[in-house]
Write a protein that holds these residues in place. Structure first.
Motif, PDB file in Angstrom:
ATOM      1  N   PRO A   8       0.842  -1.197   0.000  1.00 50.37           N
ATOM      2  CA  PRO A   8       0.000   0.000   0.000  1.00 50.37           C
ATOM      3  C   PRO A   8       0.880   1.251   0.000  1.00 50.37           C
ATOM      4  N   LEU A  36      -1.182  -0.782  -4.011  1.00 51.70           N
ATOM      5  CA  LEU A  36      -2.536  -0.381  -3.644  1.00 51.70           C
ATOM      6  C   LEU A  36      -2.535   1.055  -3.153  1.00 51.70           C
ATOM      7  N   TYR A  96      -7.252   0.038   6.252  1.00 53.69           N
ATOM      8  CA  TYR A  96      -6.796  -1.279   6.679  1.00 53.69           C
ATOM      9  C   TYR A  96      -7.692  -2.388   6.126  1.00 53.69           C
ATOM     10  N   ILE A  99      -6.822  -2.843   2.510  1.00 50.32           N
ATOM     11  CA  ILE A  99      -5.535  -3.541   2.405  1.00 50.32           C
ATOM     12  C   ILE A  99      -5.738  -5.043   2.600  1.00 50.32           C
ATOM     13  N   THR A 102      -7.809  -6.596  -0.303  1.00 50.40           N
ATOM     14  CA  THR A 102      -7.029  -6.683  -1.540  1.00 50.40           C
ATOM     15  C   THR A 102      -6.004  -7.802  -1.449  1.00 50.40           C
ATOM     16  N   ILE A 111       2.241  -8.681   3.137  1.00 51.69           N
ATOM     17  CA  ILE A 111       1.916  -7.255   3.015  1.00 51.69           C
ATOM     18  C   ILE A 111       3.138  -6.497   3.494  1.00 51.69           C
ATOM     19  N   MET A 113       4.473  -2.710   4.235  1.00 47.49           N
ATOM     20  CA  MET A 113       3.927  -1.360   4.373  1.00 47.49           C
ATOM     21  C   MET A 113       4.758  -0.516   5.323  1.00 47.49           C
ATOM     22  N   GLU A 129      -2.997   2.583  10.670  1.00 49.03           N
ATOM     23  CA  GLU A 129      -3.467   1.583   9.701  1.00 49.03           C
ATOM     24  C   GLU A 129      -2.585   0.342   9.770  1.00 49.03           C
ATOM     25  N   THR A 130      -1.281   0.544   9.980  1.00 48.59           N
ATOM     26  CA  THR A 130      -0.369  -0.594  10.098  1.00 48.59           C
ATOM     27  C   THR A 130      -0.762  -1.466  11.290  1.00 48.59           C
ATOM     28  N   VAL A 133      -3.856  -3.419  10.456  1.00 46.37           N
ATOM     29  CA  VAL A 133      -3.562  -4.541   9.556  1.00 46.37           C
ATOM     30  C   VAL A 133      -2.942  -5.685  10.351  1.00 46.37           C
TER      31      VAL A 133
END
Length: 145
Positions: A8, A36, A96, A99, A102, A111, A113, A129-130, A133
């Motif tokens: 992302p 993304l 998130y 992510i 997707t 992933i 990021m 957001e991390t 996730v």
């Protein structure tokens, strides 16, 4: 080892630096990359909705076009590095979730990021957001700082 990375990118310097590290990693292990960009959904609070006309549609069209241009630059770098790459731009209010969805839909097994490193009250108020996730996902996450 990993074969398909989801990366992302959000337009921040940290995200762009993480992309370049993830690109090197993908090239080294022979993995492909999916980029993304999550676009925030159109938000407007008004009582006179009829005055808005096609504002939401125009926003979606223009934001998607800008995201495609933005992702295209990264995709070009990936091609130059010999890394197969595709791009995805989604309108979603919760990055998130976009992510994780997707990664699942594209069959990604990692992933990669950035973490923006917000701490204290700012980190608590803005959220991460991390972190979301990592908390809600089951796919391994490589975090770049």
């Amino acid at each position: 080892m990993f074969q398909h990375l989801l990366m992302p990118v959000d337009g921040t310097p940290g995200s762009e630096a993480a992309f370049r590290k993830a690109l090197e990693f993908a090239a080294a292990i022979g993995a492909r990359l999916t980029l993304l960009h999550v676009i925030p959904d159109f938000q407007l609070h008004t009582y006179q909705v009829e005055l808005l006309g096609d504002t939401r549609t125009r926003y979606a069209r223009e934001a998607s076009r800008a995201a495609e241009d933005y992702l295209g630059g990264f995709a070009s770098e990936a091609v130059e590095a010999g890394v197969p790459c595709d791009t995805v731009a989604l309108i979603h209010d919760h990055p998130y979730e976009a992510i994780l969805d997707t990664a699942r839909d594209k069959g990604c097994d990692l992933i990669a990021m950035a973490s923006h490193g917000r701490r204290g009250m700012v980190g608590m108020l803005l959220g991460s957001e991390t972190r979301k996730v990592l908390t809600h996902g089951s796919i391994p996450v490589l975090v770049y700082r």
